[in-house]
Design an enzyme around this catalytic site. Structure first.
Site, PDB file in Angstrom:
ATOM      1  N   GLU A   1       3.686  25.793 -39.128  1.00 28.38           N
ATOM      2  CA  GLU A   1       4.132  24.879 -37.954  1.00 28.38           C
ATOM      3  C   GLU A   1       3.120  24.085 -39.091  1.00 28.38           C
ATOM      4  O   GLU A   1       2.076  23.584 -37.819  1.00 28.38           O
ATOM      5  CB  GLU A   1       3.880  25.424 -37.049  1.00 28.38           C
ATOM      6  CG  GLU A   1       5.185  26.466 -36.121  1.00 28.38           C
ATOM      7  CD  GLU A   1       5.339  26.687 -34.851  1.00 28.38           C
ATOM      8  OE1 GLU A   1       4.088  26.299 -34.422  1.00 28.38           O
ATOM      9  OE2 GLU A   1       5.970  27.412 -34.420  1.00 28.38           O
TER      10      GLU A   1
HETATM   11  C1  LIG Z   1       5.074  34.230 -41.105  1.00 25.94           C
HETATM   12  C2  LIG Z   1       5.447  33.309 -41.681  1.00 25.94           C
HETATM   13  C3  LIG Z   1       6.857  32.717 -41.035  1.00 25.94           C
HETATM   14  C4  LIG Z   1       7.453  31.335 -41.592  1.00 25.94           C
HETATM   15  N1  LIG Z   1       8.274  30.924 -40.102  1.00 25.94           N
HETATM   16  C5  LIG Z   1       9.225  29.484 -41.113  1.00 25.94           C
HETATM   17  C6  LIG Z   1      11.084  29.505 -40.167  1.00 25.94           C
HETATM   18  O1  LIG Z   1      11.094  30.137 -39.624  1.00 25.94           O
HETATM   19  N2  LIG Z   1      11.242  28.314 -40.852  1.00 25.94           N
HETATM   20  C7  LIG Z   1      11.005  28.078 -41.932  1.00 25.94           C
HETATM   21  O2  LIG Z   1      11.811  27.286 -42.165  1.00 25.94           O
HETATM   22  N3  LIG Z   1       9.627  28.494 -42.815  1.00 25.94           N
HETATM   23  C8  LIG Z   1       9.278  29.321 -41.871  1.00 25.94           C
HETATM   24  N4  LIG Z   1       7.446  29.880 -42.962  1.00 25.94           N
HETATM   25  C9  LIG Z   1       7.276  28.649 -43.523  1.00 25.94           C
HETATM   26  C10 LIG Z   1       6.043  28.008 -43.848  1.00 25.94           C
HETATM   27  O3  LIG Z   1       6.474  26.904 -42.436  1.00 25.94           O
HETATM   28  C11 LIG Z   1       5.328  27.227 -44.809  1.00 25.94           C
HETATM   29  O4  LIG Z   1       4.666  29.014 -45.613  1.00 25.94           O
HETATM   30  C12 LIG Z   1       4.769  26.329 -44.406  1.00 25.94           C
HETATM   31  O5  LIG Z   1       5.317  25.399 -44.966  1.00 25.94           O
HETATM   32  C13 LIG Z   1       3.432  25.793 -45.701  1.00 25.94           C
HETATM   33  O6  LIG Z   1       3.952  26.253 -46.869  1.00 25.94           O
HETATM   34  P1  LIG Z   1       3.812  27.189 -48.217  1.00 25.94           P
HETATM   35  O7  LIG Z   1       3.392  28.623 -48.165  1.00 25.94           O
HETATM   36  O8  LIG Z   1       5.610  27.109 -49.403  1.00 25.94           O
HETATM   37  O9  LIG Z   1       2.659  26.485 -49.360  1.00 25.94           O
HETATM   38  P2  LIG Z   1       2.440  25.320 -49.939  1.00 25.94           P
HETATM   39  O10 LIG Z   1       3.590  24.077 -49.366  1.00 25.94           O
HETATM   40  O11 LIG Z   1       2.644  25.963 -51.614  1.00 25.94           O
HETATM   41  O12 LIG Z   1       1.033  25.274 -50.317  1.00 25.94           O
HETATM   42  C14 LIG Z   1       0.206  26.159 -50.281  1.00 25.94           C
HETATM   43  C15 LIG Z   1      -1.522  26.024 -49.802  1.00 25.94           C
HETATM   44  O13 LIG Z   1      -1.314  24.094 -50.877  1.00 25.94           O
HETATM   45  C16 LIG Z   1      -1.759  23.446 -49.787  1.00 25.94           C
HETATM   46  N5  LIG Z   1      -1.237  22.453 -49.921  1.00 25.94           N
HETATM   47  C17 LIG Z   1      -0.009  22.031 -49.574  1.00 25.94           C
HETATM   48  N6  LIG Z   1       0.741  20.709 -50.104  1.00 25.94           N
HETATM   49  C18 LIG Z   1      -0.573  20.077 -49.593  1.00 25.94           C
HETATM   50  C19 LIG Z   1      -1.341  18.568 -49.763  1.00 25.94           C
HETATM   51  N7  LIG Z   1      -0.349  17.540 -50.203  1.00 25.94           N
HETATM   52  N8  LIG Z   1      -3.016  18.420 -50.126  1.00 25.94           N
HETATM   53  C20 LIG Z   1      -3.484  19.681 -50.026  1.00 25.94           C
HETATM   54  N9  LIG Z   1      -2.663  21.131 -49.626  1.00 25.94           N
HETATM   55  C21 LIG Z   1      -1.631  20.959 -49.905  1.00 25.94           C
HETATM   56  C22 LIG Z   1      -1.622  23.936 -47.898  1.00 25.94           C
HETATM   57  O14 LIG Z   1      -1.768  23.670 -46.899  1.00 25.94           O
HETATM   58  C23 LIG Z   1      -1.498  25.884 -48.397  1.00 25.94           C
HETATM   59  O15 LIG Z   1      -2.941  25.615 -47.968  1.00 25.94           O
HETATM   60  C24 LIG Z   1       6.819  30.953 -42.047  1.00 25.94           C
HETATM   61  C25 LIG Z   1       5.961  31.238 -43.463  1.00 25.94           C
HETATM   62  C26 LIG Z   1       5.261  32.785 -42.388  1.00 25.94           C
HETATM   63  C27 LIG Z   1       4.363  33.308 -43.568  1.00 25.94           C
END
Ligand SMILES: Cc1cc2nc3c(=O)[nH]c(=O)nc-3n(C[C@H](O)[C@H](O)[C@H](O)COP(=O)(O)OP(=O)(O)OC[C@H]3O[C@@H](n4cnc5c(N)ncnc54)[C@H](O)[C@@H]3O)c2cc1C
Length: 641
Positions: A430
């Protein structure tokens, strides 16, 4: 209005930022308490007297929360769900009977029609027993079909979908993809209109879709054809309600996590999935805006659940700290133990305060709560992690031992380690902590961008720039002078030391606004790349806002003769003040440059991982029906009679 300057960014970076900018809400009826904060204006008008839940609404909430608590006490076993990795069917049936799948859906569409505050109270009640079940309810209602359709759906969509989801047809929200996490602009799932214009055809893969394994309806975000804006192609993301039983939908995998073991979370593939044109939510290209607006309220689940959980955690830790004797004294009487007890208890008050405040504003309606909701989410997801870790330390070896194991050897079982594992994800989803910092930093800069943005905008004409310069020349000297002059706000009527802290917050708000302004002037548009600087500025703002709210809440309580939270507030204010002082120091003296240089070397010395193919597997438990009335969830319910 001018947005941020994009010319120092790569094409991909600029594109992502443009998509994010296009999705910002611009029209609100009232000003935001927090937005004015970053411009140096500490106005307690919106927080004192502290907004409380309406008496009538509270009575309704008390009754239903008691019913939910009794049901959960009897049927909802978090430890069993953790062991078995699934939520039992009797919970779905019971929740459906209680109407918990449509808490905020209006009564005319088959829901309970409850307020945001009561919705959060119910979620927190369920969360106390089982976080996976709470996550199911929250993904279904906060981001799944109910909220976007309630806010943006047509009357036909409301009539068609809301009664279904209120009845217990589970919904999910699919935005994230293997290569599109925090940056939705990079999504590749696409929706194309059929030649006859009657259907959208969706292709792509969605990752981590909570409830995806059992959902009957999924809100899917997909790219629709680019729109030409000022001669340039702009990416468009649109939102659709998709019947999860449609042909071409395949659950490839059920994802499992370090916590939330009962989550029905899926990797889903969409191959030529046909979606009726009338299932588009809002307008074409408005998908991300819909998702972000929905999340304004949706984000308030985490703070509410964290606040309620931490209250119980605090009570438990107090009893434990009194019971456990080491070195001839109860561990709560050693100064280290005492500090932990104070931190957990006062932290709980702080989380409850920001959560109650943001929910009260959401219930008032028409108020810009973007920043308050993001602040509540950021603050609570970080703090609850810290408080749970503190509680585990206070428990020693027992903190690391599982609830089951403790019980089996005859000890009091308290699922703190499970709660810690469950809570970890709050800092990621979120809007991750880092993304919340960026979001709040963007909003913090908004006042300045509105005033002076066109000076940095290469698309602005010479006359625009000249007018802006004139405007800035008239505004900034007075604005800056006001920030330098001592304030004569005294907060009469506030008990000491609350009044003293409010004066201190007022002066630090001016200092914060000056610090932000100095960096804007000195670093210019590249400030956007100084994330650690912006993070500190945001964190100072968050601490000051929570301090201000805690002082206002406790004074409101004192006004009606309650002093139960006074000492907690004084502890919180003092400890937060020390953190703010430290953050101000770090703004000027830090190791950011060294970190940048070191990480550049580190990144240059390794090769990235190879891109991996997603294997074309199929989740074995998936059952496909043909129409919604035979949805998987209702089959479960029907079997139970
Ligand atoms: C248990 C669980 C339930 C979920 N449920 C849903 C759901 O129902 N629907 C859905 O659509 N998604 C869902 N998600 C996905 C969740 O919203 C994403 O994990 C989240 O948006 C982060 O994306 P990512 O994991 O790909 O991390 P990434 O975007 O790859 O980021 C990796 C790291 O880099 C950091 N980062 C990324 N961009 C930047 C930036 N510009 N500047 C600085 N730091 C940055 C992030 O904060 C993080 O620490 C779920 C995830 C989990 C683990």
């Amino acid at each position: 209005m001018s947005g941020p300057d994009l010319k120092h960014l790569s094409e991909k970076e600029a594109e992502s930022l443009e998509v994010a900018e296009d999705s910002r809400e611009l029209k609100w009826k009232s000003k935001s308490f927090m937005a004015s904060f970053f411009m140096g204006d500490f106005d307690i008008g919106l927080s004192y007297p502290f907004p409380e839940q309406d008496e009538e609404d509270k009575k309704i909430g008390d009754v239903i929360c008691k019913v939910v608590e009794d049901f959960c006490q009897e049927h909802l076993d978090g430890a069993q769900i953790e062991r078995e990795g699934a939520i039992p069917a009797k919970i779905f049936k019971g929740f459906a009977e209680l109407g918990l799948f449509g808490i905020k859906i209006q009564k005319e569409y088959g829901g309970l029609g409850l307020s945001q505050t009561n919705y959060i109270r119910i979620l927190s009640t369920v969360g106390y027993f089982c976080n996976s079940t709470q996550a199911l309810l929250s993904a279904h209602q906060s981001i799944g079909v109910p909220q976007p359709i309630k806010l943006f759906g047509t009357e036909e969509q409301k009539k068609k979908f809301l009664p279904l989801v209120a009845k217990g047809h589970i919904s999910a929200f699919a935005l994230t993809e293997p290569n599109a996490g925090s940056d939705p602009a990079s999504m590749t799932t696409e929706a194309k209109l059929s030649e006859d214009g009657k259907n959208w055809i969706i292709n792509g893969v969605k990752l981590w879709c909570t409830n995806g394994v059992i959902a009957d309806l999924i809100v899917v975000m997909a790219r629709t054809p680019d729109k030409i804006v000022k001669g340039k192609a702009r990416k468009q993301i649109s939102a659709f309600v998709v019947d999860a039983r449609s042909e071409g939908i395949k659950i490839l995998h059920q994802c499992r996590f370090m916590g939330l073991k009962g989550l029905e979370n899926a990797l889903i593939k969409f191959t030529n999935v046909v979606v009726p044109a009338e299932n588009l939510i809002g307008a074409e290209g408005k998908g991300l805006k819909i998702a972000l607006t929905t999340l304004n309220d949706g984000r308030l689940g985490i703070p509410g659940v964290a606040a309620k959980g931490s209250k119980l955690l605090s009570e438990y830790c107090q009893r434990w700290a009194k019971t456990r004797v080491q070195w001839g004294k109860a561990i709560g009487e050693h100064e280290e133990g005492a500090d932990k007890l104070a931190r957990i208890d006062a932290g709980s008050l702080a989380m409850e305060t920001i959560s109650n405040y943001a929910n009260a504003l959401a219930d008032k309606g028409g108020i810009d709560i973007r920043m308050e909701a993001a602040t509540a989410k950021l603050f609570s997801s970080e703090l609850i992690w810290d408080l749970l870790d503190t509680a585990i330390q206070l428990r020693g070896g027992r903190g690391y031992e599982t609830e089951d194991s403790l019980k089996k050897r005859g000890e009091q079982g308290m699922p703190i380690e499970r709660a810690l594992r469950d809570a970890r994800v709050n800092r990621i989803l979120e809007g991750s902590t880092e993304v919340m910092h960026l979001f709040l930093a963007r909003e913090a800069l908004d006042g300045h961008l509105k005033m002076a943005g066109s000076l940095f905008d290469k698309r602005a004409s010479f006359s625009d720039k000249f007018l802006t310069l004139l405007k800035c020349g008239l505004y900034y000297p007075f604005w800056y002078l006001k920030l330098l002059l001592p304030s004569f706000k005294f907060y009469f009527g506030f008990k000491s030391p609350l009044s003293r802290y409010l004066r201190w917050i007022n002066s630090r708000t001016s200092k914060l606004a000056r610090a932000l302004f100095h960096r804007m002037v000195l670093i210019g548009p590249k400030l956007e790349k100084r994330q650690l600087t912006l993070t500190r500025i945001v964190d100072i703002g968050v601490e000051l806002v929570v301090m201000g709210l805690v002082a206002c809440r406790v004074q409101t309580e004192l006004d009606r003769g309650e002093d139960k939270n006074f000492k907690k507030a004084v502890y919180w204010l003092k400890s937060a003040r020390l953190r703010v002082d430290e953050l101000f120091r770090e703004l000027n003296n830090n190791s950011d440059k060294e970190a940048r240089e070191l990480s550049q070397d580190l990144l240059n010395s390794v090769a990235p991982f190879e891109e991996n193919e997603i294997p074309d597997i199929s989740h074995p438990n998936r059952e496909f029906g043909s129409d919604l009335s035979l949805g998987k969830q209702s089959e479960r319910l029907n079997k139970l009679g």
